[in-house]
Design an enzyme around this catalytic site. Structure first.
Site, PDB file in Angstrom:
ATOM      1  N   GLU A 208      -4.982 -25.814   0.033  1.00  0.00           N
ATOM      2  CA  GLU A 208      -3.910 -24.667  -0.732  1.00  0.00           C
ATOM      3  C   GLU A 208      -4.880 -24.008  -1.514  1.00  0.00           C
ATOM      4  OE1 GLU A 208      -1.341 -27.731  -2.825  1.00  0.00           O
ATOM      5  OE2 GLU A 208      -0.414 -28.215  -0.973  1.00  0.00           O
ATOM      6  N   GLN A 209      -5.946 -23.496  -1.049  1.00  0.00           N
ATOM      7  CA  GLN A 209      -6.592 -22.289  -1.812  1.00  0.00           C
ATOM      8  C   GLN A 209      -5.768 -21.074  -2.182  1.00  0.00           C
ATOM      9  OE1 GLN A 209     -10.130 -21.051   0.519  1.00  0.00           O
ATOM     10  NE2 GLN A 209      -9.966 -23.034   0.686  1.00  0.00           N
ATOM     11  N   MET A 210      -4.808 -20.846  -1.223  1.00  0.00           N
ATOM     12  CA  MET A 210      -4.117 -19.450  -1.181  1.00  0.00           C
ATOM     13  C   MET A 210      -2.659 -19.575  -2.074  1.00  0.00           C
ATOM     14  SD  MET A 210      -5.679 -17.108   0.232  1.00  0.00           S
ATOM     15  CE  MET A 210      -4.370 -15.690   0.473  1.00  0.00           C
ATOM     16  N   HIS A 211      -2.401 -20.639  -2.531  1.00  0.00           N
ATOM     17  CA  HIS A 211      -1.304 -21.161  -3.298  1.00  0.00           C
ATOM     18  C   HIS A 211      -1.459 -20.779  -4.844  1.00  0.00           C
ATOM     19  CE1 HIS A 211       2.005 -23.338  -5.018  1.00  0.00           C
ATOM     20  NE2 HIS A 211       2.386 -23.738  -3.947  1.00  0.00           N
TER      21      HIS A 211
ATOM     22  N   TRP B 126       2.377 -22.105   2.464  1.00  0.00           N
ATOM     23  CA  TRP B 126       2.724 -23.016   3.769  1.00  0.00           C
ATOM     24  C   TRP B 126       3.653 -22.468   4.711  1.00  0.00           C
ATOM     25  CZ3 TRP B 126       7.501 -24.235   2.619  1.00  0.00           C
ATOM     26  CH2 TRP B 126       7.854 -24.429   1.376  1.00  0.00           C
TER      27      TRP B 126
ATOM     28  N   GLU C  50       6.921 -36.717  -2.527  1.00  0.00           N
ATOM     29  CA  GLU C  50       8.033 -36.209  -1.693  1.00  0.00           C
ATOM     30  C   GLU C  50       8.129 -36.835  -0.286  1.00  0.00           C
ATOM     31  OE1 GLU C  50       6.322 -32.068  -0.890  1.00  0.00           O
ATOM     32  OE2 GLU C  50       7.284 -31.346  -2.462  1.00  0.00           O
TER      33      GLU C  50
ATOM     34  N   GLU D 196       8.388 -29.410  -9.265  1.00  0.00           N
ATOM     35  CA  GLU D 196       7.346 -28.224  -8.743  1.00  0.00           C
ATOM     36  C   GLU D 196       8.197 -26.758  -8.870  1.00  0.00           C
ATOM     37  OE1 GLU D 196       5.166 -29.513  -5.496  1.00  0.00           O
ATOM     38  OE2 GLU D 196       4.835 -31.576  -6.327  1.00  0.00           O
TER      39      GLU D 196
ATOM     40  N   ARG E 281      -2.170 -35.409   4.373  1.00  0.00           N
ATOM     41  CA  ARG E 281      -1.482 -36.316   3.436  1.00  0.00           C
ATOM     42  C   ARG E 281      -0.311 -37.242   4.215  1.00  0.00           C
ATOM     43  NH1 ARG E 281       0.940 -32.352  -0.904  1.00  0.00           N
ATOM     44  NH2 ARG E 281       2.047 -30.712   0.448  1.00  0.00           N
TER      45      ARG E 281
HETATM   46  C1  GAL Z   1       4.915 -29.618  -2.329  1.00  0.00           C
HETATM   47  C2  GAL Z   1       3.764 -30.614  -2.837  1.00  0.00           C
HETATM   48  C3  GAL Z   1       2.583 -30.249  -3.583  1.00  0.00           C
HETATM   49  C4  GAL Z   1       1.954 -28.861  -2.874  1.00  0.00           C
HETATM   50  C5  GAL Z   1       3.084 -27.932  -2.943  1.00  0.00           C
HETATM   51  C6  GAL Z   1       2.568 -26.364  -2.105  1.00  0.00           C
HETATM   52  O1  GAL Z   1       5.372 -29.905  -1.282  1.00  0.00           O
HETATM   53  O2  GAL Z   1       4.414 -31.722  -3.383  1.00  0.00           O
HETATM   54  O3  GAL Z   1       1.788 -31.130  -3.413  1.00  0.00           O
HETATM   55  O4  GAL Z   1       1.686 -29.369  -1.886  1.00  0.00           O
HETATM   56  O5  GAL Z   1       3.977 -28.424  -1.971  1.00  0.00           O
HETATM   57  O6  GAL Z   1       3.563 -25.446  -2.271  1.00  0.00           O
END
Ligand code: GAL
Length: 589
Positions: free
Chosen positions: A369-372, A329, A150, A321, A111
């Site tokens: 982001e499957q581990m999020h 990450w 962001e 968020e 992205r």
């Molecule tokens: C942010 C982002 C989200 C998602 C999130 C994961 O930086 O805006 O789309 O990726 O992190 O922690």
């Protein structure tokens, strides 16, 4: 700055209807409301579903998603999807990709793969913002619009593409008018760098050794202006089509563009709060500190951003968020300590947040982001984090937001100063953000809860007790005016006022205040701090002064380190934690 505090704070969540079968939406919406959430944010990455091929617009699914969420009673933040240009866009405009400092285009496949200077892409963004605004601008449930996602995240403000180079040349021609003026103001006679015309000027990457500081500084200003213009182009379109608030979700410790300037075109600043991710990924704390705080994060780093974004939002701000559990990450991704999500949420409200919204609703079984963590597990059951949020919502029913005016102490934080000292650190450990955060943290230890952050365009410090202006690149007329009018104490240095706008040492020598001259700078290795005559050490940076101000503290060698003149104090060095504690006591008592 006004702090809006009359309204009861609310909770929200980030949701991606396009990730889930439609049959699930109504149940999701119902559950959100049952959990006590009032807001839901949608759409920020959904461009390929809105427009699968150029001009082939498909909004029936989004109409139904919006209606489903609205019918459940949720307020919606609708987003423009411009952080994720679809694949066809890159095929249409191969030159829209930003280039890294090594001169390589950054590829499709994640992205934020766009160059802020690429005008056809900017026009595509305006087009999709207009289409969305025309379709949903007056939808009664859409109460706010987020533009993009962001800015600057993943190192995306600076681009070294040919497109950026051409735009930079135009920007320079606009700023200087004539190449002779540019040569004179930059000082290109140094190393025979004089230019004959603007088209000879390259971007300041891939040079043999360090490029000219004035050149890099202008490039940084240009890059920041591109972000501001990119955001404004969409904001202008949406303004005409909706009465709802416009906002953006900024990030933690991203300083490559002037957030205050972006904020001028928006109604609310929001930021994305990932305390555990930030601690591992972008903190200067020691390994011991990080270990001890691995499940709680750095409360000072968090609070600083709350206060910063309150300033960027001119008093109005949210957490868009909030990390609800482990992220995916950072180098290590632990779970928050039980009760920690609650703590983060109320900390934000205590700093004046109108809304705290969690990222994300349900943990996604596919994609990067499957581990999020989410509030729901991938199987749809409430996660432990979801249960915590449900409890927060019921607690909020009796919470009243502190009604606070301006804080007693404030700190000037200036993005251009960050760029300047990245361009010319002089010591590899001199980092402006860190200097600011050290002072901010020291003030928190003295018991200050909210500490207002002020831009360098402030011309009135109000009735505060003290204002700190450390590390400022160059004086603005506004700041000088604020200082002159101010009745409280002003603390400056180290490095304050040490360059002109053109990145020259000022004629009368820094810091540009009567009665002091910084005549030399001595930087200190990490292993070689210098002892002070009273308590603690100085580190990283110290200045040699000629002064007729009163000397309040010296090194053990007798060199002045703290000097004062009436309400003004100048710190000629970067104090360590122990020294700072004493220095701040002198100011805040
Ligand atoms: C942010 C982002 C989200 C998602 C999130 C994961 O930086 O805006 O789309 O990726 O992190 O922690």
């Amino acid at each position: 700055m006004t702090v809006k505090s009359s309204q009861a704070p609310e909770l929200g969540v980030c949701y991606y209807p396009e990730h889930w079968p439609e049959a699930q939406w109504a149940n999701d919406a119902r559950q959100m409301v049952q959990m006590g959430l009032s807001w839901v944010r949608i759409g920020e990455f959904a461009w390929s579903r809105m427009e699968a091929e150029p001009g082939k617009l498909t909004f029936d699914w989004l109409d139904r998603a919006i209606d489903t969420l609205a019918e459940a009673g949720l307020k919606i933040v609708m987003c423009t999807p411009t952080a994720t240009p679809p694949r066809w866009m890159v095929d249409k405009y191969p030159q829209m990709l930003a280039w890294d400092a090594q001169g390589r285009p950054r590829g499709f496949g994640s992205r934020r793969h766009y160059d802020f200077s690429h005008m056809p892409y900017r026009e595509e963004c305006v087009r999709i913002a207009r289409i969305l605004g025309e379709r949903y601008g007056e939808h009664p449930a859409i109460k706010a619009w987020q533009i993009d996602n962001e800015y600057g995240c993943h190192d995306t403000t600076l681009s070294y593409s040919p497109i950026a180079r051409d735009a930079f040349r135009l920007w320079l021609a606009g700023k200087y008018g004539s190449i002779d003026l540019l040569n004179q103001r930059w000082g290109t006679v140094f190393w025979s760098m004089e230019y004959n015309h603007f088209d000879q000027i390259e971007l300041p990457n891939l040079t043999v050794t360090e490029p000219h500081p004035a050149h890099v500084m202008d490039f940084r200003r240009f890059a920041s202006d591109q972000v501001v213009a990119f955001n404004k182009a969409q904001a202008d379109v949406l303004r005409d089509l909706t009465q709802a608030d416009l906002l953006h979700n900024y990030m933690g410790r991203i300083t490559d563009f002037d957030h205050y300037a972006v904020g001028e075109d928006l109604d609310i600043a929001t930021w994305d709060s990932y305390p555990l991710g930030f601690l591992e990924d972008r903190s200067d704390r020691s390994a011991d500190y990080r270990k001890a705080h691995a499940r709680v994060g750095d409360a000072d780093f968090q609070a600083f951003h709350h206060d910063l974004y309150r300033a960027v939002g001119k008093g109005r701000w949210w957490v868009m968020e909030q990390q609800p559990g482990p992220v995916n990450w950072a180098p290590h991704n632990p779970s928050p300590k039980p009760g920690q999500v609650r703590q983060w949420t109320f900390d934000a409200f205590d700093h004046g947040a109108e809304v705290v919204s969690y990222f994300r609703w349900r943990q996604l079984p596919f994609g990067q982001e499957q581990m999020h963590a989410g509030l729901l597990r991938p199987d749809g059951e409430l996660s432990e984090d979801g249960k915590a949020v449900r409890a927060i919502a019921s607690e909020l029913e009796t919470y009243s937001m502190p009604d606070e005016g301006p804080s007693e102490v404030a700190i000037v934080f200036d993005y251009a100063s960050q760029w300047a000292w990245e361009v010319q650190p002089q010591d590899r450990n001199f980092d402006y953000f860190r200097l600011i955060l050290d002072i901010y943290t020291g003030l928190r230890k003295k018991g200050y809860g909210r500490i207002d952050i002020l831009p360098a365009t402030t011309n009135d410090f109000g009735d505060r007790k003290a204002v700190f202006i450390p590390g400022l690149f160059g004086w603005t007329d506004d700041l000088r005016m604020a200082m002159d009018r101010f009745k409280g104490k002003v603390v400056m240095g180290p490095r304050t006022g040490s360059r002109t706008d053109d990145f020259h040492i000022p004629e009368g020598l820094p810091p540009g205040l009567g009665g002091i001259k910084v005549v030399a700078v001595d930087t200190l290795r990490k292993d070689s701090p210098l002892r002070l005559s009273k308590v603690g050490n100085i580190q990283i940076w110290r200045e040699m002064l000629e002064t007729d101000w009163l000397v309040a503290e010296t090194t053990t060698q007798g060199d002045p380190v703290i000097i004062t003149s009436g309400k003004k104090t100048y710190w000629a060095a970067w104090p360590d934690e122990t020294a700072l504690e004493g220095w701040l006591r002198g100011i805040t008592q």
